[in-house]
Design an enzyme around this catalytic site. Sequence first.
Site, PDB file in Angstrom:
ATOM      1  N   GLU A   1      -5.217  -6.698   0.352  1.00  0.00           N
ATOM      2  CA  GLU A   1      -6.006  -5.984   1.381  1.00  0.00           C
ATOM      3  C   GLU A   1      -7.164  -5.178   0.817  1.00  0.00           C
ATOM      4  O   GLU A   1      -7.059  -3.960   0.620  1.00  0.00           O
ATOM      5  CB  GLU A   1      -5.098  -5.083   2.219  1.00  0.00           C
ATOM      6  CG  GLU A   1      -4.095  -5.864   3.037  1.00  0.00           C
ATOM      7  CD  GLU A   1      -3.514  -5.054   4.188  1.00  0.00           C
ATOM      8  OE1 GLU A   1      -3.834  -3.853   4.315  1.00  0.00           O
ATOM      9  OE2 GLU A   1      -2.745  -5.636   4.981  1.00  0.00           O
TER      10      GLU A   1
ATOM     11  N   GLU B   1       1.562 -11.205   5.013  1.00  0.00           N
ATOM     12  CA  GLU B   1       2.198 -10.066   5.708  1.00  0.00           C
ATOM     13  C   GLU B   1       2.036 -10.256   7.209  1.00  0.00           C
ATOM     14  O   GLU B   1       0.998 -10.714   7.683  1.00  0.00           O
ATOM     15  CB  GLU B   1       1.545  -8.724   5.347  1.00  0.00           C
ATOM     16  CG  GLU B   1       1.902  -8.196   3.989  1.00  0.00           C
ATOM     17  CD  GLU B   1       1.313  -6.804   3.718  1.00  0.00           C
ATOM     18  OE1 GLU B   1       1.064  -6.034   4.678  1.00  0.00           O
ATOM     19  OE2 GLU B   1       1.072  -6.517   2.536  1.00  0.00           O
TER      20      GLU B   1
HETATM   21  C1  FCB Z   1      -0.407  -3.321   5.165  1.00  0.00           C
HETATM   22  C2  FCB Z   1      -0.045  -3.014   3.734  1.00  0.00           C
HETATM   23  C3  FCB Z   1       1.438  -2.840   3.515  1.00  0.00           C
HETATM   24  C4  FCB Z   1       2.078  -2.067   4.646  1.00  0.00           C
HETATM   25  C5  FCB Z   1       1.722  -2.682   5.965  1.00  0.00           C
HETATM   26  C6  FCB Z   1       2.361  -2.012   7.150  1.00  0.00           C
HETATM   27  O1  FCB Z   1      -1.698  -2.910   5.390  1.00  0.00           O
HETATM   28  O2  FCB Z   1      -0.498  -4.046   2.887  1.00  0.00           O
HETATM   29  O3  FCB Z   1       1.617  -2.212   2.276  1.00  0.00           O
HETATM   30  O4  FCB Z   1       1.722  -0.751   4.599  1.00  0.00           O
HETATM   31  O5  FCB Z   1       0.333  -2.668   6.134  1.00  0.00           O
END
Ligand code: FCB
Length: 503
Positions: free
Chosen positions: A209, A409
């Site tokens: 990210e 994610e």
């Molecule tokens: C993302 C992050 C992860 C976690 C989620 C909820 O932005 O990569 O570490 O905090 O959000």
Amino acid sequence: MSSRLSRREVAKAASAAGAGLAAAPAAGSAQPSTGNRAGPERGAALEFPPGFLWGVATSAYQIEGAANEDGRGASIWDTYAHTPGKIRNGHNADTAADHYRRYREDVRLMRDIGAKAYRFSIAWPRVFPEGTGRPNPKGLDFYGRLVDALLEAGIAPFATLYHWDLPQALQERWGGWRSRDTAKAFADYSGYVAAKLSDRVRHFFTMNEFYSFVDMGHSRIEAEVGGAAVPVEHAPGLKLPPAELYQVRHNAVLAQGLSVRAIHANGRPGTRCGPADNVSTAVPLIEAPEQVRAAEAATREMNAGYLTAMLEGRYTDAYLRTAGRDAPRFTDEDLKAIAEPVDFVGVNVYRPEAYVLASDAAPGWRAVPFNASHPKMLSSWHVLAPEAIYWAARQVRSLWGVEEIHVSENGCGASDEVAADGQVHDTDRVMFLRNNLLHLQRATAEGVPVKGYFHWSLMDNFEWTDGFGTRFGLVHVDFGTQKRTPKLSASWFREAAARNAVV
Ligand code: FCB
């Protein structure tokens, strides 16, 4: 809240269930399947392709604890979390979920909930306490033990090299990501880890990210929460002028490209790697060809500083025009490194950046604000729009021809508590999972090459500035006793993973 439902609530629940059923056979996925293990009552199978990887994700700082163990150096998140007023309720991650000591139990949990892959991150300051120079063998040993336990349990390790915990020493020595020396140091660290672990780890995510650690860590950003503008910030908590911010962004994508080179040069043949980015996704509000094209153009521009630059090897004209005199300074060599070919792209998808409509005016699209009543998950930023996962994957494919995509994610925070019956009734997370995976299954059924899905998160953890207040896990963690309790969503995940289908 009373457990008895009023008539109005029952009516709402019934119509919601009906809407869910109607939405189930997503367009493009109507192929009847023969291998479906679901009962005949389910109708058309909502299966994923054979070999689809059902995974869970975590990151080092959020779960490991053991902040001072085995020669670990400090990271910018240690410094930041220990700065008064930065983290809700004054929490820090010195102990977190104590995973450093309990990793074997956690691997068993993963196996029990049916995970076939695990995305974890390696803490750079465990391996190089000073960021560069002499490695700390004990730090790397931990990840070796973890990887061995995973392989024994039949779980494929996917290691992230940077999930925001920059060695504090590099922040102090060079100003962290403000210096391209940090990009070079990251490449050296990447090559070192690849050389040591690629006999067992075949997949590396380079960095996690970009926007979250670059923009949120180095500029003034505000989010609207309940009508008020609230600052959102990550470590190191700097507020740089625009020209410096552009340079930090550039250094970060340069680091990614150099890291890919170093992994390929130092890892065993066949070691695969790529970034895990929270791609900003423009979702066409209406699905029609000209709207789909407009949304693609919007997504390309919204990611101009990050994925677009990495996958095209240049900054877009609009990006450089907007930056004007603040534009980053770079060489052709830099662009070549930034565009170093990746083996896959990971996308972290929680919500769309915007719904968009095509427009006759430049740039050919406009963002439509989310309605005030648009449904949300628990976190204030988390508008519920499960179709984003489909569009993110589809656009990464259509814009850049990426041949291997992982959802690195996806998940949601919820107000999870262990109930009197000993269970955690996270019905909202089950709903979130089912709806996101419906849209992801649509993507795979249409041939978008999504190879894996990593749920964020395996277990409750330190959610950055929210501290331990927002729980994202399939497994509940009592941070007082460190007791783990799989939630109902873990049962859902297990069933879906076993059937390789949306259930
Ligand atoms: C993302 C992050 C992860 C976690 C989620 C909820 O932005 O990569 O570490 O905090 O959000």
